[in-house]
Design a protein around this motif. Structure first.
Motif, PDB file in Angstrom:
ATOM      1  N   LEU A 655       0.817  -1.213   0.000  1.00 11.34           N
ATOM      2  CA  LEU A 655       0.000   0.000   0.000  1.00 11.34           C
ATOM      3  C   LEU A 655       0.851   1.262   0.000  1.00 11.34           C
ATOM      4  O   LEU A 655       0.459   2.286  -0.569  1.00 11.34           O
ATOM      5  N   ALA A 656       2.018   1.208   0.636  1.00 10.15           N
ATOM      6  CA  ALA A 656       2.882   2.385   0.699  1.00 10.15           C
ATOM      7  C   ALA A 656       3.465   2.746  -0.656  1.00 10.15           C
ATOM      8  O   ALA A 656       3.849   3.891  -0.887  1.00 10.15           O
ATOM      9  N   LEU A 657       3.551   1.786  -1.555  1.00  8.26           N
ATOM     10  CA  LEU A 657       4.187   2.025  -2.854  1.00  8.26           C
ATOM     11  C   LEU A 657       3.197   1.982  -4.013  1.00  8.26           C
ATOM     12  O   LEU A 657       3.585   2.032  -5.175  1.00  8.26           O
ATOM     13  N   ALA A 658       1.902   1.912  -3.701  1.00  6.80           N
ATOM     14  CA  ALA A 658       0.886   1.759  -4.749  1.00  6.80           C
ATOM     15  C   ALA A 658       0.603   3.088  -5.437  1.00  6.80           C
ATOM     16  O   ALA A 658       0.754   4.159  -4.847  1.00  6.80           O
ATOM     17  N   PRO A 659       0.196   3.050  -6.709  1.00  5.34           N
ATOM     18  CA  PRO A 659      -0.175   4.289  -7.400  1.00  5.34           C
ATOM     19  C   PRO A 659      -1.506   4.828  -6.895  1.00  5.34           C
ATOM     20  O   PRO A 659      -2.390   4.073  -6.506  1.00  5.34           O
ATOM     21  N   THR A 660      -1.637   6.143  -6.891  1.00  6.44           N
ATOM     22  CA  THR A 660      -2.900   6.780  -6.499  1.00  6.44           C
ATOM     23  C   THR A 660      -2.903   8.202  -7.025  1.00  6.44           C
ATOM     24  O   THR A 660      -1.851   8.802  -7.218  1.00  6.44           O
ATOM     25  N   LEU A 661      -4.084   8.742  -7.271  1.00  3.73           N
ATOM     26  CA  LEU A 661      -4.222  10.118  -7.742  1.00  3.73           C
ATOM     27  C   LEU A 661      -4.966  10.981  -6.733  1.00  3.73           C
ATOM     28  O   LEU A 661      -5.412  12.081  -7.053  1.00  3.73           O
ATOM     29  N   GLU A 662      -5.092  10.477  -5.503  1.00  4.32           N
ATOM     30  CA  GLU A 662      -5.804  11.243  -4.491  1.00  4.32           C
ATOM     31  C   GLU A 662      -5.071  12.539  -4.181  1.00  4.32           C
ATOM     32  O   GLU A 662      -3.859  12.550  -3.994  1.00  4.32           O
TER      33      GLU A 662
END
Length: 791
Positions: A655-662
């Motif tokens: 989860l710490a390295l996952a992509p996100t656009l938040e």
């Protein structure tokens, strides 16, 4: 330096050998020993190490598995920071602009570290001063010392004047003799600190540090209470120590700092692969919080350099070509405009020898020279040099099409005071008068209009559209005429690009009014370097997080003032020195990746913090209740190791390295507390209730603890599900794999034996499952209700 340096030849090769060099620590990273110390000698490692030793002495080795966290923390932290160090060191070498020196009578370019005491260093517009020295030659040399003194006006320098590292040349040319190099230089710490690899102040880091500080103070009394209760209620010292250690270890969010550091370091490495140098790790956080992006048109929306298009004579009886050629070849370090003219006019015509000269500066917006009997000629912005007339109107028409226009003119004399005493101060200001207030003393007669083609970056339109979609407001701030800037902005589809404001008409003494105008408009022309800084401050005063991009010396003040300074790799050394982020490949299209990486890091660290602090709060509640009630702790350290690995350790790494656009939002600490406190309390209640329901006269402690472990896993697994939302395919696989792994562990005899699990009574275990389901529903409701509150 008498007898050492010849102004004509500089140092000789023999004098360079053995001279003191400008050797300073590599600015991009700390040493290997510092990295090892920072990851080994920590409070967490000390506490965990002591508890580990207690278990190895009094307990069974299977209960000491949590001690491997020390090894994992150290290895992962060291490896990740070394990866970031290698990336930054390589990129920092690329980013280091060579220094021009004169040795053996010839100009050379040497790396900054090879500058030696006594070197004759040559200066031109945009050059940063890396060492202290004494001016030897000056041809209209102006130095901006604002980063040292806070005063924005350039200082005119003449031979004999002192210059200090940390300043930079903005106009004219000259040279100085290095008198202090390396760590002796006045501003070496200032220059190095601007781009040092470190974890400086940020809301995220401060929030995590606050959590750790408060938890540390809680661990001491609660741990003492827990140890006393376990020793009082167990005839077996080994069991008492094991239970106390289980509670204390679980209270410590040992992986939170590690995951934060990893996320920052991985962000640096990822951006490094895109030729983006992050000179300060907290810039990663700043990337995510930006909601206003100020762009300098030249070098950002338009590509570096320009092409001379047309020379349109206003008077046919004057030597237009010869005058243009002479002005273009005045400066030994020509700017982009002069370089474009030099392509068409490779050499100055015979007989055009300049006397007094006024070098170009972005604040003045014109340059000029007195060519004796051939007259005084100037070249600059039409709306600065002209008041009205046909040439003025024609220039405005051309600028309205997006064309860059300059006027070539004649005048009776240059500006008063430009040949005055360098460094003079009048009325507390630097120089004889502020540069932007100086104009030719006589009216300018237009002789020709000179037009240039600007190269709009092919990726500019798509990049601007990205920022619009992501809710980042773009402000185009340029020194060009408002009409020209508006034409470029309109062509790129910038909202409000057709309503450009002339910065000369904006209020200078009313920050509130200025901020209101900045919020209501997008495009601004004729902005001076000082105004750019005022713009940034006004936007910040209205609650915005401001990023500023730029490539020229006129952008330095604003870059330093902005929450996030972004410099172009082809920009001046001064801009790259003060910016937190440098786009080494000069690609404007890299900015979306920069912002996206910042958002990924910040959003994911908040997820990870929710996981770790939920664990901390359920451990605190359990330890308090167990200590007060005087009962045995509901699970052993090995149970905590198993559950934490499946619901926190492994998932947190993904989860710490996952992509996100938040998009990042302020209030990191309150949001985490609103989630972790109710979730932790309910998890603790479910575990204790299951432990109590399983206890009977015929049950063993391991059977009771197994029911508690089932409840602990199911409730914390549900917390993981809530934190992992929105659930896409890989997150469903992740949380599903953790549940399957735990279920398989309960069925395999050797796993049950290793982790001391005895699911002997199906009814009690199903009761634990039922309690966990009820707790999961309550956690969902509590978190949703708490999330609607505002503190």
């Amino acid at each position: 330096m008498d007898g050492v340096t010849s102004l004509a030849r500089g140092l000789t090769s023999a004098q360079v050998v053995g001279a003191k060099t400008n050797d300073v620590p590599r600015r991009s990273s700390r040493s290997l020993s510092a990295i090892v110390r920072a990851n080994v000698f920590t409070l967490f490692n000390l506490v965990i190490g002591v508890l580990w030793a207690l278990i190895l002495i009094f307990g069974e080795w299977q209960d000491s598995l949590f001690g491997l966290v020390i090894v994992a923390n150290m290895l992962i932290g060291i490896v990740q920071e070394l990866r970031a160090k290698r990336t930054l060191d390589k990129l920092a070498v690329i980013n280091e602009a060579p220094v021009r020196v004169r040795r053996d009578g010839a100009e050379r370019q040497v790396p900054p570290r090879q500058v030696v005491l006594g070197d004759l260093i040559l200066l031109g517009p945009g050059d940063r001063l890396l060492v202290d020295g004494e001016v030897a030659e000056s041809d209209g040399l102006e130095v901006d010392e604002s980063l040292l003194t806070g005063e924005a006006d350039p200082v005119h320098k003449r031979p004999g004047d002192e210059v200090l590292s940390g300043s930079f040349a903005v106009a004219g040319t000259g040279s100085f003799v290095a008198t202090k190099v390396g760590t002796d230089a006045y501003a070496v710490k200032l220059a190095e600190e601007a781009s040092k690899f470190h974890l400086a102040h940020s809301e995220l880091r401060t929030g995590v540090a606050d959590f750790i500080k408060y938890i540390t103070w809680l661990v001491i009394p609660i741990g003492a209470l827990l140890i006393h209760s376990q020793l009082s209620n167990s005839i077996d010292l080994r069991t008492a120590i094991t239970g106390a250690v289980a509670g204390i270890v679980t209270m410590i969010p040992e992986g939170l700092v590690l995951m934060t550091s990893i996320a920052f370091a991985v962000g640096v490495v990822r951006l490094g692969r895109r030729k983006c140098l992050v000179q300060e790790l907290p810039a990663i956080e700043g990337l995510a919080r930006v909601d206003v992006l100020c762009l300098d048109k030249t070098g950002t929306l338009t590509a570096g350099g320009m092409d001379l298009d047309e020379v349109l004579p206003v008077r046919d009886d004057l030597p237009v070509d010869a005058a243009l050629a002479a002005l273009a070849h005045l400066d030994g370090r020509p700017n982009a405009t002069a370089q474009a003219i030099q392509v068409r006019y490779p050499a100055a015509h015979d007989g055009w020898k300049a006397g007094d000269t006024v070098p170009f500066s972005s604040a003045r917006k014109w340059s000029g020279a007195d060519f004796g009997e051939r007259g005084v000629w100037v070249l600059g912005a039409p709306d600065v040099l002209l008041q009205d007339g046909d040439a003025y109107d024609r220039a405005a028409e051309l600028a309205a099409t997006g064309t860059r226009v300059l006027v070539l003119g004649r005048t009776a004399g240059l500006a008063d005071g430009l040949a005055g005493e360098p460094g003079d101060r009048t009325g507390g200001e630097v120089g004889v008068a502020p540069v932007e207030a100086v104009a030719p003393v006589a009216p300018v007669e237009a002789v020709a209009l000179v037009t240039f083609k600007q190269r709009v970056r092919p990726d500019a339109h798509e990049t601007l559209r990205y920022f619009a979609e992501q809710g980042v407001t773009v402000k185009i701030i340029s020194g060009d005429s408002p009409v020209a800037v508006s034409a470029i902005a309109t062509g790129l589809g910038v909202p409000g690009g057709d309503r450009a404001l002339d910065a000369r008409t904006l209020p200078h003494d009313d920050p509130a009014k200025l901020g209101e105008l900045l919020d209501g408009h997008t495009v601004f022309g004729r902005v001076t370097p000082r105004q750019k800084r005022e713009f940034v401050r006004a936007l910040q005063a209205r609650g915005h997080t401001v990023a500023m991009t730029g490539d020229g010396v006129n952008d330095v003040l604003a870059l330093k003032e902005a929450d996030l300074g972004i410099a172009m790799g082809a920009g001046s050394p001064a801009t790259k020195a003060v910016a937190q982020v440098v786009l080494l490949d000069d690609r404007f299209a890299t900015l979306p990746h920069v912002v996206g990486e910042g958002r990924r890091v910040l959003a994911n660290i908040e997820r990870v913090a929710n996981l770790f602090l939920t664990k901390t709060f359920y451990a605190i509640v359990l330890s308090l209740l167990v200590g007060v009630a005087g009962v045995m702790f509901p699970f052993a350290p090995r149970h905590s190791t198993l559950v934490n690995a499946l619901t926190i350790g492994v998932p947190a790494l993904f989860l710490a390295l996952a992509p996100t656009l938040e998009r990042a939002k302020p209030g990191f600490v309150p949001r985490v507390l609103r989630f972790a406190v109710p979730a932790g309390v309910l998890c603790a209640a479910a575990v204790l209730l299951s432990f109590w329901a399983a206890h009977s006269d015929t049950s063993t402690l391991l059977e009771d603890q197994t029911s508690a472990v089932i409840a602990l896993f199911l409730t914390t697994w549900w917390v993981l599900v809530l934190i992992a939302r929105p659930l896409n395919w890989w997150r469903v696989v992740l949380v599903g794999a953790m549940a399957v792994t735990f279920a398989i562990g309960l069925t395999l005899p050797f796993v049950r034996e290793f982790f001391a699990l005895e699911p002997g009574d199906l009814g009690k275990d199903l009761t634990a499952v039922g309690i966990s389901i009820l707790a999961a529903v309550m956690i969902s409701v509590a978190v949703k209700v708490a999330g609607t509150l505002r503190t």
